[in-house]
Motif scaffolding. Structure first.
Motif, PDB file in Angstrom:
ATOM      1  N   UNK A   1       0.602  -1.485  -0.074  1.00 41.93           N
ATOM      2  CA  UNK A   1      -0.031   0.086  -0.114  1.00 41.93           C
ATOM      3  C   UNK A   1       0.829   1.167   0.032  1.00 41.93           C
ATOM      4  N   UNK A   2       0.361   2.306  -0.768  1.00 40.46           N
ATOM      5  CA  UNK A   2       1.062   3.604  -0.937  1.00 40.46           C
ATOM      6  C   UNK A   2       0.611   4.304   0.131  1.00 40.46           C
ATOM      7  N   UNK A   3       1.009   4.434   1.349  1.00 39.05           N
ATOM      8  CA  UNK A   3       0.606   5.194   2.463  1.00 39.05           C
ATOM      9  C   UNK A   3       0.715   6.825   2.479  1.00 39.05           C
ATOM     10  N   UNK A   4       1.897   7.262   1.727  1.00 36.52           N
ATOM     11  CA  UNK A   4       2.058   8.462   1.551  1.00 36.52           C
ATOM     12  C   UNK A   4       2.723   8.805   0.074  1.00 36.52           C
ATOM     13  N   UNK A   5       2.096   9.666  -0.678  1.00 31.11           N
ATOM     14  CA  UNK A   5       2.719  10.318  -1.934  1.00 31.11           C
ATOM     15  C   UNK A   5       2.093  11.239  -2.404  1.00 31.11           C
ATOM     16  N   UNK A   6       2.821  12.406  -3.274  1.00 34.50           N
ATOM     17  CA  UNK A   6       2.298  13.700  -3.329  1.00 34.50           C
ATOM     18  C   UNK A   6       2.802  13.985  -5.070  1.00 34.50           C
TER      19      UNK A   6
END
Length: 526
Positions: A421-426
């Motif tokens: 899972x990609x918990x944080x990206x921007x």
């Protein structure tokens, strides 16, 4: 310049009174189709007119991931960032305004071996206008922080025979995507609807409607032939499983001619000269009675190019290829044209001259960043409708890593990955402005829709908007839970999340209504 338009009533009347085309003899065989034979099937924009563009049956690969099934999956939606252009007015030399936007798409990304993988064609930067971009008008085109002037284009009408579109499936013809979207049945009645888009996702339903076919209902498209200007076709068979066509055509924008430098825009007299880089452009003669002007290009005092421009064929402009080329001159990085409106005055010719001219060619490398291919997007009327950049090779992003768009115009950064899972990206613009965290415990990709252009602010949301809204709401709920504890069924109706959702839905409704009214005033893609 006043542009020619065809009203829906005139187009329908023409379709109903045009010659009925029977299924050709080759309908069920696999014999090659020649360009000349294919051209004989296409109906021009008006009776007696030539076809506006050449016809081609050559196989040309479309951008990767052009089919409807390849659209973003559960994407994050970002309206924009401060460093991006969003609905910026681009006014041409005649005062016509088009709205330009920066848009970004990420599609079919996934987590693999603890890293995010974006497949070839999965990262898209889109120059995303709200209307058609018209040649020979001095129209600026905003992309990647630049603003060259659009001059001319080369478009073909691609024709393919024996085309089968399965229910829920799509095919690419030229630069157009045909999608068998729905069958509507009631008792013994049924009809079959086909949606038509561009490779970028521009949906033509607002401009031309959608072809609908039926054996059991009347007053749909006559003789099972659909005409959307130069997107055309003849249906052979329709079932709930497949639409089978004798042939389908779709326009493809093969190249765009643009320029970075405006040299001259006015009336000129015989003998007048302009220095353009290492070359000199000279207006060598004007024949107002014949409607022509001769232009020479000199290098070191020697003629290297000469062309007589004109006469102007006003009724065929601006879509007709030959009528445009009669007015245009180009040599190396010098280009210009005889202005089609009020071309002459008192023995002088009205010219536009440009320097630092360049060409974008369909599917070719982007010269300023060879990691990307560039794809002009065509409209069936003969306008340009944006430009796509797509990554040529797969992009891999580990936690703490990032990849950049063309010329570093934006960045996709992955901050944390855990258990697939990609918990944080921007996403980040080139000024350092960042989106909110677009990740979360249920996020398994970095698929994205960013922007407010025709595609990202309207047409693509027709297909993926529900998914984007669900993902956005879930992110709001997770953030609310992190701030003030779990959201319960009892507290939910009065939470900021609910209020935010209602405001969001209200804004979506208002924007949708505004767009609907704007579309109702348009009858072509110009």
């Amino acid at each position: 310049m006043k542009m020619r338009t065809l009203s829906a009533a005139v187009l329908l009347q023409f379709m109903m009174t045009s010659t009925v085309f029977l299924a050709p003899a080759w309908a069920a065989d696999n014999a090659p189709l020649s360009d000349a034979e294919a051209a004989s099937f296409i109906i021009p924009a008006q009776p007696g007119w030539p076809l506006a563009h050449p016809v081609s049956t050559k196989e040309v690969a479309p951008p990767p991931l052009s089919l409807v099934k390849d659209q973003p999956v559960n994407p994050a939606y970002v309206p924009g960032l401060p460093g991006f252009k969003e609905r910026v007015a681009a006014k041409d030399d005649n005062g016509r305004t088009n709205m330009n936007s920066d848009s970004i798409l990420i599609r079919q990304s996934k987590v693999e071996n603890g890293q995010v993988v974006i497949p070839p064609g999965g990262l898209v930067y889109l120059q995303d206008p709200t209307g058609g971009q018209v040649a020979l008008q001095g129209e600026p085109i905003h992309y990647l922080g630049k603003q060259p002037t659009y001059i001319d284009y080369n478009m073909v009408i691609d024709v393919k025979k024996n085309v089968t579109i399965p229910a829920g499936g799509s095919v690419v013809i030229g630069g157009q995507v045909y999608y068998y979207g729905a069958t509507v049945s009631h008792e013994t009645l049924n009809n079959h609807t086909m949606d038509v888009k561009t490779i970028a996702g521009t949906d033509w339903d607002w401009a031309f409607g959608e072809p609908v076919f039926s054996d059991t209902e009347t007053n749909w498209w006559p003789e099972k032939r659909f005409n959307m200007l130069y997107n055309q076709g003849v249906l052979r068979e329709q079932t709930n499983q497949n639409l089978v066509f004798d042939w389908i055509s779709g326009v493809r924008m093969d190249s765009l001619l643009m320029a970075n430098t405006k040299v001259f825009n006015d009336y000129a007299k015989t003998g007048q000269e302009w220095k353009v880089g290492i070359r000199v452009v000279r207006l060598s003669s004007v024949d107002e009675q014949a409607g022509t002007a001769n232009v020479q290009i000199l290098e070191g005092g020697k003629e290297v190019f000469s062309k007589t421009l004109g006469p102007v064929q006003k009724k065929l402009l601006n879509e007709d290829t030959n009528a445009r080329k009669d007015l245009l001159f180009q040599y190396e990085d010098v280009a210009g044209f005889l202005v089609p409106n009020n071309s002459f005055r008192n023995g002088e010719a009205q010219l536009k001259i440009y320097g630092d001219a360049f060409t974008f060619t369909y599917g070719q490398d982007y010269a300023q960043d060879a990691r990307f291919s560039v794809w002009p997007v065509g409209c069936p009327t003969g306008h340009n409708f944006g430009i796509m950049w797509t990554n040529k090779e797969a992009m891999t992003i580990p936690a703490g890593g990032s990849v950049t768009g063309p010329e570093g115009y934006f960045k996709i950064a992955v901050d944390k990955i855990q258990n697939g899972q990609v918990l944080a990206w921007h996403v980040e613009d080139n000024q350092g402005n960042r989106s909110v965290n677009l990740g979360g415990p249920d996020v398994e990709n970095v698929d994205l829709v960013l922007g407010q252009g025709r595609v990202t602010g309207s047409d693509l949301l027709k297909n993926v908007g529900r998914q984007a809204l669900v993902r956005t709401y879930n992110a709001l709920a997770q953030n609310q839970s992190a701030l003030s504890g779990p959201v319960t069924a009892q507290s939910f109706p009065y939470s900021p999340v609910f209020i935010t959702a209602i405001i969001t839905l209200g804004l979506v409704g208002i924007i949708t209504e505004i767009r609907r009214r704007q579309k109702a005033r348009q009858i072509n893609c110009g």
